[in-house]
Design an enzyme around this catalytic site. Structure first.
Site, PDB file in Angstrom:
ATOM      1  N   GLY A   1       0.984  -1.041  -0.025  1.00 47.93           N
ATOM      2  CA  GLY A   1       0.044   0.040   0.191  1.00 47.93           C
ATOM      3  C   GLY A   1       0.884   1.113  -0.145  1.00 47.93           C
ATOM      4  O   GLY A   1       2.079   1.210   0.421  1.00 47.93           O
TER       5      GLY A   1
ATOM      6  N   CYS B   1       5.386  -6.337   1.884  1.00 52.07           N
ATOM      7  CA  CYS B   1       5.682  -4.493   1.921  1.00 52.07           C
ATOM      8  C   CYS B   1       4.879  -4.200   3.115  1.00 52.07           C
ATOM      9  O   CYS B   1       4.902  -4.256   4.074  1.00 52.07           O
ATOM     10  CB  CYS B   1       5.238  -4.075   0.417  1.00 52.07           C
ATOM     11  N   TYR B   2       3.773  -3.205   2.780  1.00 54.09           N
ATOM     12  CA  TYR B   2       3.019  -2.891   3.744  1.00 54.09           C
ATOM     13  C   TYR B   2       2.399  -3.778   4.834  1.00 54.09           C
ATOM     14  O   TYR B   2       2.337  -3.717   5.772  1.00 54.09           O
ATOM     15  CB  TYR B   2       1.842  -1.820   3.416  1.00 54.09           C
TER      16      TYR B   2
ATOM     17  N   HIS C   1       8.096  -7.157  -3.496  1.00 57.25           N
ATOM     18  CA  HIS C   1       6.735  -7.823  -4.296  1.00 57.25           C
ATOM     19  C   HIS C   1       7.170  -8.915  -5.109  1.00 57.25           C
ATOM     20  O   HIS C   1       7.827  -8.800  -6.210  1.00 57.25           O
ATOM     21  CB  HIS C   1       6.632  -6.591  -5.206  1.00 57.25           C
TER      22      HIS C   1
ATOM     23  N   GLU D   1       4.966 -10.676  -6.886  1.00 56.35           N
ATOM     24  CA  GLU D   1       4.112 -10.729  -7.541  1.00 56.35           C
ATOM     25  C   GLU D   1       4.436  -9.928  -9.125  1.00 56.35           C
ATOM     26  O   GLU D   1       3.899 -10.328 -10.127  1.00 56.35           O
ATOM     27  CB  GLU D   1       2.514 -10.168  -7.305  1.00 56.35           C
TER      28      GLU D   1
ATOM     29  N   ASP E   1     -15.114 -10.513 -24.026  1.00 58.33           N
ATOM     30  CA  ASP E   1     -15.838 -10.812 -22.971  1.00 58.33           C
ATOM     31  C   ASP E   1     -17.498 -10.842 -23.168  1.00 58.33           C
ATOM     32  O   ASP E   1     -18.000 -11.814 -22.655  1.00 58.33           O
ATOM     33  CB  ASP E   1     -15.849  -9.324 -22.043  1.00 58.33           C
TER      34      ASP E   1
ATOM     35  N   LYS F   1      -9.113 -11.132 -17.264  1.00 52.86           N
ATOM     36  CA  LYS F   1      -9.158 -11.060 -18.623  1.00 52.86           C
ATOM     37  C   LYS F   1      -8.600 -12.525 -19.318  1.00 52.86           C
ATOM     38  O   LYS F   1      -9.293 -13.291 -20.176  1.00 52.86           O
ATOM     39  CB  LYS F   1      -8.255 -10.056 -19.600  1.00 52.86           C
TER      40      LYS F   1
END
Length: 510
Positions: free
Chosen positions: A55, A82-83, A169, A171, A226, A366
């Site tokens: 964050g 992190c946060y 991070h 990710e 979609d 997606k």
């Protein structure tokens, strides 16, 4: 069937959706909620694990989102990033303080021990940092398992309580071994990894059958992935009680309207095709401002769709292809709600038509929708084609949109895509497009002077469309594109290539 779920508590990180996507790619369903989700809701979610996101705030900042300490007593693994790491350390009795040197960007991680979430990764490796505070004393029961030159506690673990925290991070792609770390976290949670296209398809179809026992469903089809997957899912679930309406605005790529109808026909689904090109061109006459174009297209689409939908007196539902990112952004998970462009949905129509809204894809990203589309039998070229803007070519024509300028861009765009496919580059590129500029330049053809428009070609690579880099074409590909466009498309005498990354540029020009 209830799928295992990992709960992601969001504290405002720009990477929260990326955490969710990475874990889903590894086979586990994820759900994002606000970071301050209360204890009773935490328990009701029945997660197999919890992730505390990063964050932008400091844990010391007044009003910063705080986690309910009950998350650490659920008896499931918790990963703080992190946060999220700083919250975990502080709330469990450790100490957090401002860093003497902030750490943003790449850093060299050094493992103190090859344990837990870091097992199987190199002793020294690059990671992506973004923090101004750091853990200076770990809580009782924790031990430090990695550090960097600026951060003494870059990773910590409490194996007894299955609590893990990373200051960096995992990710993002800038952390090369991040996927391996997330896999180790799934192992810690004992995840069965049952989230896959076949399972998603069956869950969605069964859910639609149960939720729509009777009545007709009106489904808007734009030609995009979609809405197309939504329509085919509904067809499988409730048969001919679904009415797919395709509003052809005249702003699609060359012959794309026919291609969309053909793709659906091959699957046994007949579209209610409405040719509304004249109406849209009339409304756009004389308009050059991009936002005004978008407003007009959204307004006209809703008007046409409403008129078509009213032809079916027994309609009870209205379906649209809303995705999980739309839900997250519009529900204020981070405390703010982003505006969803009106041409991407049918805002206001359910109330005006007296219909209930159906959004089968609202829990999917997606890439998951694309894989479900393949599972349903949609052609791969159709499912995995590059993104196309809701307003169509209207926002790839800078300046006024006219039938002649659309026809010019359609032919030039077709050449660009054809040459990219010819050289086997289409799948290497995340999005390729051509833009017709309101700029004329002097040229010479057959010893005669020309004064025609300029075509800009743009191609980018990206993993998430949040950032993007321009694609390095082989020179011979650009050469063929330019020669063919100038020779075959009347009204264009110059081709340029856009080498702007995102940021600072956007992918689309308007």
């Amino acid at each position: 069937m209830r799928h295992e779920v990992i709960l992601i508590l969001d504290f405002g990180s720009q990477y929260t959706q990326l955490i969710a996507r990475r874990l889903r790619e590894l086979g586990v369903k994820t759900v994002i909620e606000r970071g301050d989700l209360p204890a009773d809701a935490l328990g009701a979610a029945r997660p197999i694990a919890v992730v505390l996101s990063g964050g932008p705030a400091s844990v010391f900042e007044p009003g910063a989102l705080q986690v309910d300490p009950a998350v650490f007593t659920l008896g499931v693994p918790v990963l703080g990033i992190c946060y999220g790491m700083q919250l975990m350390a502080r709330d469990l009795g450790g100490e957090v303080a401002p860093s003497s040197r902030r750490e943003y960007g790449l850093a060299e991680l050094e493992l103190a021990e090859e344990a837990s979430i870091l097992a199987g990764t190199p002793r020294a490796q690059p990671v992506w940092m973004s923090h101004g505070d750091q853990v200076v004393r770990v809580p009782d029961g924790f031990r430090v398992i990695a550090r960097t030159g600026n951060t003494a506690t870059a990773a910590m673990v409490d194996p007894e309580r299955r609590l893990v925290a990373l200051q960096f991070h995992p990710e993002v792609r800038h952390t090369p071994h991040g996927t391996s770390m997330l896999e180790r976290f799934l192992d810690l949670a004992g995840a069965s990894r049952d989230w896959n296209p076949a399972a998603i398809r069956h869950e969605l179809v069964d859910g639609l059958r149960a939720a729509l026992p009777e009545g007709r469903v009106i489904c808007g089809v734009s030609g995009g992935v979609d809405s197309s997957v939504t329509a085919v899912l509904l067809r499988e679930a409730i048969g001919d009680r679904v009415v797919p309406i395709f509003v052809d605005t005249g702003l699609l790529r060359l012959d794309e309207g026919d291609a969309v109808v053909g793709s659906f026909s091959a699957l046994g689904v007949e579209l209610d095709r409405v040719d509304a090109a004249g109406r849209f061109f009339g409304a756009l006459a004389g308009v050059a401002d991009p936002e005004e174009k978008r407003r007009i297209i959204g307004r006209e689409f809703v008007a046409v769709f409403e008129a078509e939908a009213r032809r079916f007196a027994d309609a009870r539902y209205l379906a649209q292809g809303t995705l999980y990112p739309d839900v997250i952004e519009s529900s204020g998970v981070r405390g703010t709600a982003a505006v969803i462009k009106t041409h991407h949905n049918v805002g206001g129509l359910p109330e005006r038509l007296g219909l209930e809204l159906v959004e089968p894809l609202r829990d999917l990203f997606k890439d998951e929708v694309r894989r479900v589309g393949e599972e349903l039998g949609l052609p791969r070229d159709f499912v995995w084609r590059h993104p196309f803007p809701g307003p169509g070519l209207a926002v790839r024509i800078l300046g006024e949109v006219t039938p002649d300028r659309v026809a010019t861009l359609q032919h030039a765009d077709a050449i660009v895509i054809e040459e990219i496919r010819r050289d086997g580059l289409y799948d290497e590129i995340s999005q390729a497009l051509a833009v017709l500029l309101p700029v004329r330049s002097v040229g010479v053809m057959g010893d005669a002077r020309t004064y025609d428009e300029v075509l800009a070609v743009r191609a980018v690579t990206t993993s998430d469309f949040m950032t993007a880099d321009w694609f390095r074409f082989p020179p011979e590909t650009l050469d063929r594109i330019a020669r063919r466009v100038v020779n075959e498309v009347a009204g264009i005498n110059r081709v340029v290539y856009d080498v702007t990354s995102k940021p600072p540029g956007t992918i689309e020009w308007e």
